[in-house]
Design a protein around this motif. Structure first.
Motif, PDB file in Angstrom:
ATOM      1  N   ARG A 120       0.845  -1.212   0.000  1.00  0.00           N
ATOM      2  CA  ARG A 120       0.000   0.000   0.000  1.00  0.00           C
ATOM      3  C   ARG A 120       0.877   1.258   0.000  1.00  0.00           C
ATOM      4  O   ARG A 120       0.484   2.284  -0.555  1.00  0.00           O
ATOM      5  N   LYS A 121       2.045   1.177   0.632  1.00  0.00           N
ATOM      6  CA  LYS A 121       2.926   2.339   0.742  1.00  0.00           C
ATOM      7  C   LYS A 121       3.926   2.436  -0.403  1.00  0.00           C
ATOM      8  O   LYS A 121       4.311   3.525  -0.811  1.00  0.00           O
ATOM      9  N   ASP A 122       4.401   1.265  -0.887  1.00  0.00           N
ATOM     10  CA  ASP A 122       5.454   1.257  -1.908  1.00  0.00           C
ATOM     11  C   ASP A 122       5.251   0.058  -2.820  1.00  0.00           C
ATOM     12  O   ASP A 122       5.632  -1.067  -2.491  1.00  0.00           O
ATOM     13  N   ALA A 123       4.682   0.311  -3.992  1.00  0.00           N
ATOM     14  CA  ALA A 123       4.382  -0.775  -4.922  1.00  0.00           C
ATOM     15  C   ALA A 123       5.636  -1.354  -5.561  1.00  0.00           C
ATOM     16  O   ALA A 123       5.620  -2.472  -6.076  1.00  0.00           O
ATOM     17  N   GLY A 124       6.729  -0.602  -5.524  1.00  0.00           N
ATOM     18  CA  GLY A 124       7.927  -1.048  -6.226  1.00  0.00           C
ATOM     19  C   GLY A 124       8.987  -1.693  -5.359  1.00  0.00           C
ATOM     20  O   GLY A 124      10.016  -2.145  -5.880  1.00  0.00           O
ATOM     21  N   MET A 125       8.779  -1.767  -4.053  1.00  0.00           N
ATOM     22  CA  MET A 125       9.780  -2.351  -3.163  1.00  0.00           C
ATOM     23  C   MET A 125       9.954  -3.846  -3.456  1.00  0.00           C
ATOM     24  O   MET A 125       9.000  -4.609  -3.355  1.00  0.00           O
ATOM     25  N   PRO A 126      11.159  -4.308  -3.801  1.00  0.00           N
ATOM     26  CA  PRO A 126      11.363  -5.740  -4.044  1.00  0.00           C
ATOM     27  C   PRO A 126      11.198  -6.545  -2.756  1.00  0.00           C
ATOM     28  O   PRO A 126      11.822  -6.245  -1.742  1.00  0.00           O
ATOM     29  N   ILE A 127      10.331  -7.564  -2.789  1.00  0.00           N
ATOM     30  CA  ILE A 127      10.046  -8.377  -1.613  1.00  0.00           C
ATOM     31  C   ILE A 127      10.050  -9.856  -1.998  1.00  0.00           C
ATOM     32  O   ILE A 127       9.401 -10.257  -2.967  1.00  0.00           O
ATOM     33  N   ILE A 128      10.801 -10.649  -1.229  1.00  0.00           N
ATOM     34  CA  ILE A 128      10.813 -12.098  -1.396  1.00  0.00           C
ATOM     35  C   ILE A 128      10.209 -12.719  -0.145  1.00  0.00           C
ATOM     36  O   ILE A 128      10.663 -12.447   0.970  1.00  0.00           O
TER      37      ILE A 128
END
Length: 217
Positions: free
Chosen positions: A67-75
């Protein structure tokens, strides 16, 4: 910086150690609250997020992050490994997932792959006023007209166009554009700058001489 959110201290420490020794700076944290405190101080390049966490679970944290950062890479890391968990995580915006128990080298490989995909793409074209350089075709145009440059002239111009406003000394230009084993003098740079300005015509004035220092675009 990579953040590893994992409540198992031994696993978290191993993840952080492996990433650090692989040349990837990493920090570990045990839960979502610790992650939020860390992110308030420094935004990470990527988050390794365990699904099964005490208190707020990884899926809830993932939703809040997206919701805050659509582009943050997350695994996501999950011990369940069911098709539902994988699909749910990916549908919610995870970039990849790891199924526990996973190998440390697999983790590093997946982290590097996600970071490569998330890296900003280099521009295909550089522009400065009426001067344009196409990095794929190596075509330089001034006011729409093609200009023929030698390889060194092209590399000099590209270096300055990629670093607009940066003042380069003659020694820096000599080192960056000519082979490091090249034995020459800074006068070589002045000669090439002179011919480059001439070929660029009106746009030659974009290359400024900084007296006593060198040149900048």
């Amino acid at each position: 910086m990579i953040y590893c959110v994992e409540d198992d201290t031994s696993i978290r420490n191993l993840m952080v150690y492996t990433l650090n020794t692989s040349g990837l700076a990493a920090k570990g944290m045990a839960d979502g609250e610790a992650l939020r405190r860390a992110m308030a101080e420094e935004k990470p390049e990527l988050i390794l997020l365990d699904v099964m966490l005490p208190g707020e679970d990884g899926i809830s944290i993932l939703k809040a992050l997206r919701r805050k950062d659509a582009g943050m890479p997350i695994i996501l890391a999950t011990a369940k490994g069911t098709e539902f968990d994988k699909v749910q995580g990916l549908d919610l915006g995870a970039d990849d997932y790891l199924v526990k128990p996973f190998g440390m080298m697999e983790m590093v490989s997946r982290v590097r792959a996600v970071l490569r995909r998330a890296a900003p793409k280099a521009p295909a074209e550089l522009t400065c006023g009426e001067l344009t350089m196409n990095l794929q075709s190596h075509l330089v145009t001034v006011q729409g007209q093609s200009v023929q440059l030698t390889l060194k002239e092209y590399e000099l111009l590209r270096l300055m166009m990629e670093n607009r406003g940066v003042v380069f000394t003659r020694d820096q230009l000599l080192s960056a554009v000519w082979d490091t084993n090249y034995v020459g003098e800074t006068r070589t740079v002045d000669v090439h700058i002179g011919t480059l300005r001439t070929k660029l015509g009106k746009c030659g004035e974009y290359i400024q001489t900084v007296r006593g220092v060198g040149y900048r675009l």
